[in-house]
Design a protein around this motif. Structure first.
Motif, PDB file in Angstrom:
ATOM      1  N   THR A   3      43.103  41.432  37.134  1.00 59.12           N
ATOM      2  CA  THR A   3      44.540  40.524  36.297  1.00 59.12           C
ATOM      3  C   THR A   3      45.615  41.208  37.322  1.00 59.12           C
ATOM      4  O   THR A   3      45.349  41.596  37.839  1.00 59.12           O
ATOM      5  CB  THR A   3      45.000  41.428  35.392  1.00 59.12           C
ATOM      6  OG1 THR A   3      46.400  40.736  34.643  1.00 59.12           O
ATOM      7  CG2 THR A   3      44.950  42.519  34.459  1.00 59.12           C
ATOM      8  N   ASP A   4      46.167  40.406  37.900  1.00 52.36           N
ATOM      9  CA  ASP A   4      48.326  41.036  37.942  1.00 52.36           C
ATOM     10  C   ASP A   4      48.679  41.557  37.290  1.00 52.36           C
ATOM     11  O   ASP A   4      49.653  42.608  37.397  1.00 52.36           O
ATOM     12  CB  ASP A   4      48.033  39.420  39.022  1.00 52.36           C
ATOM     13  CG  ASP A   4      47.705  39.353  39.646  1.00 52.36           C
ATOM     14  OD1 ASP A   4      47.217  39.852  40.489  1.00 52.36           O
ATOM     15  OD2 ASP A   4      48.368  37.668  39.528  1.00 52.36           O
ATOM     16  N   THR A   9      41.386  35.733  37.475  1.00 49.87           N
ATOM     17  CA  THR A   9      42.460  36.619  37.716  1.00 49.87           C
ATOM     18  C   THR A   9      43.018  36.474  36.141  1.00 49.87           C
ATOM     19  O   THR A   9      43.549  34.671  36.439  1.00 49.87           O
ATOM     20  CB  THR A   9      44.023  36.709  38.876  1.00 49.87           C
ATOM     21  OG1 THR A   9      42.687  36.833  39.983  1.00 49.87           O
ATOM     22  CG2 THR A   9      44.614  37.060  38.542  1.00 49.87           C
ATOM     23  N   VAL A  10      43.335  36.614  35.373  1.00 54.44           N
ATOM     24  CA  VAL A  10      43.993  36.351  34.126  1.00 54.44           C
ATOM     25  C   VAL A  10      44.937  37.700  33.954  1.00 54.44           C
ATOM     26  O   VAL A  10      44.685  38.409  33.641  1.00 54.44           O
ATOM     27  CB  VAL A  10      42.489  37.088  33.224  1.00 54.44           C
ATOM     28  CG1 VAL A  10      42.914  37.279  31.512  1.00 54.44           C
ATOM     29  CG2 VAL A  10      40.892  36.446  33.009  1.00 54.44           C
ATOM     30  N   ASN A  11      46.207  36.417  33.286  1.00 48.93           N
ATOM     31  CA  ASN A  11      47.507  36.693  33.011  1.00 48.93           C
ATOM     32  C   ASN A  11      48.015  36.910  31.897  1.00 48.93           C
ATOM     33  O   ASN A  11      48.860  37.026  31.667  1.00 48.93           O
ATOM     34  CB  ASN A  11      48.532  36.534  34.524  1.00 48.93           C
ATOM     35  CG  ASN A  11      47.933  37.564  35.913  1.00 48.93           C
ATOM     36  OD1 ASN A  11      47.523  38.439  36.013  1.00 48.93           O
ATOM     37  ND2 ASN A  11      48.501  36.732  36.603  1.00 48.93           N
ATOM     38  N   SER A  12      47.378  36.903  31.057  1.00 49.24           N
ATOM     39  CA  SER A  12      47.566  36.399  29.712  1.00 49.24           C
ATOM     40  C   SER A  12      47.196  37.551  28.631  1.00 49.24           C
ATOM     41  O   SER A  12      45.257  37.526  29.183  1.00 49.24           O
ATOM     42  CB  SER A  12      47.447  34.312  29.289  1.00 49.24           C
ATOM     43  OG  SER A  12      47.193  34.075  27.766  1.00 49.24           O
ATOM     44  N   ALA A  71      42.552  37.001  27.473  1.00 46.72           N
ATOM     45  CA  ALA A  71      42.456  38.047  28.410  1.00 46.72           C
ATOM     46  C   ALA A  71      40.803  38.798  26.830  1.00 46.72           C
ATOM     47  O   ALA A  71      39.880  39.047  26.735  1.00 46.72           O
ATOM     48  CB  ALA A  71      43.151  39.440  28.418  1.00 46.72           C
ATOM     49  N   LYS A  72      42.127  38.854  25.707  1.00 49.98           N
ATOM     50  CA  LYS A  72      41.393  39.264  24.432  1.00 49.98           C
ATOM     51  C   LYS A  72      39.944  37.726  24.177  1.00 49.98           C
ATOM     52  O   LYS A  72      39.234  38.256  23.804  1.00 49.98           O
ATOM     53  CB  LYS A  72      42.467  38.542  22.949  1.00 49.98           C
ATOM     54  CG  LYS A  72      43.524  40.184  22.979  1.00 49.98           C
ATOM     55  CD  LYS A  72      44.338  39.899  22.242  1.00 49.98           C
ATOM     56  CE  LYS A  72      45.540  41.196  22.106  1.00 49.98           C
ATOM     57  NZ  LYS A  72      46.163  40.685  21.254  1.00 49.98           N
ATOM     58  N   LYS A  73      40.438  36.146  24.430  1.00 52.77           N
ATOM     59  CA  LYS A  73      39.494  35.509  23.812  1.00 52.77           C
ATOM     60  C   LYS A  73      38.391  35.519  25.171  1.00 52.77           C
ATOM     61  O   LYS A  73      36.950  35.757  24.138  1.00 52.77           O
ATOM     62  CB  LYS A  73      39.806  34.206  24.238  1.00 52.77           C
ATOM     63  CG  LYS A  73      41.120  33.512  23.224  1.00 52.77           C
ATOM     64  CD  LYS A  73      41.630  32.193  23.756  1.00 52.77           C
ATOM     65  CE  LYS A  73      42.784  31.471  22.875  1.00 52.77           C
ATOM     66  NZ  LYS A  73      43.714  30.559  23.353  1.00 52.77           N
ATOM     67  N   LEU A  74      38.339  36.245  25.907  1.00 48.67           N
ATOM     68  CA  LEU A  74      37.154  35.735  26.549  1.00 48.67           C
ATOM     69  C   LEU A  74      36.559  36.958  27.297  1.00 48.67           C
ATOM     70  O   LEU A  74      35.612  37.024  26.751  1.00 48.67           O
ATOM     71  CB  LEU A  74      37.956  36.136  28.519  1.00 48.67           C
ATOM     72  CG  LEU A  74      38.301  35.042  29.058  1.00 48.67           C
ATOM     73  CD1 LEU A  74      39.054  35.515  30.447  1.00 48.67           C
ATOM     74  CD2 LEU A  74      37.023  34.041  29.531  1.00 48.67           C
TER      75      LEU A  74
END
Length: 143
Positions: A135-136, A115-118, A122-125
């Motif tokens: 994401t939440d 779960t990505v909340n940044s 997110a951009k890096k991934l």
């Protein structure tokens, strides 16, 4: 999205059979074609697919697996997904490795990170080969 968290083939068979029996007409079963079924192992996939073949599946590599796959393990999973019509693998974002990119591309399998909340993470991934972000929220909460 049907994320039932069933952990065994027996649990999957019972739950999905009950769902299918509840949708007792072909018209109601058409609703299943708009659903995405989560599977957590090969056994749960076979059990669910044996009850009803869904058009869309996600292999959730996190409920039963507590560590990232090896590169060859990921390739094996991607191949299994490709051979069985499973379009996506979902995994903990911290486990993503660019070593997995080749197998994901070879077997045409998308990978979702959770779960990505940044926004920056997110951009890096996404630039490192991840297909989707779970994401939440991605924006700062207003207090």
């Amino acid at each position: 999205m049907l994320d039932t968290n069933v952990r065994t083939a027996d649990q999957a068979t019972k739950l999905y059979t009950k769902m299918k029996d509840t949708a007792d007409t072909p018209e109601k079963l058409d609703t299943f074609d708009r659903m995405v079924a989560y599977v957590y192992s090969k056994d749960t996939f076979y059990a669910i697919d044996g009850v009803h073949h869904f058009k869309n599946y996600v292999f959730g590599y996190y409920l039963l697996n507590k560590k990232p796959p090896s590169t060859s393990g990921f390739a094996s999973l991607a191949k299994f997904c490709h051979e069985n019509g499973i379009d996506m693998i979902a995994m903990n974002y911290k486990w993503w490795s660019t070593k997995y990119k080749s197998a994901a591309k070879t077997y045409d399998v998308a990978v979702a990170a959770h779960t990505v909340n940044s926004v920056s993470t997110a951009k890096k991934l996404l630039s490192a080969g991840i297909s989707s972000i779970v994401t939440d929220h991605l924006t700062p909460r207003i207090k």
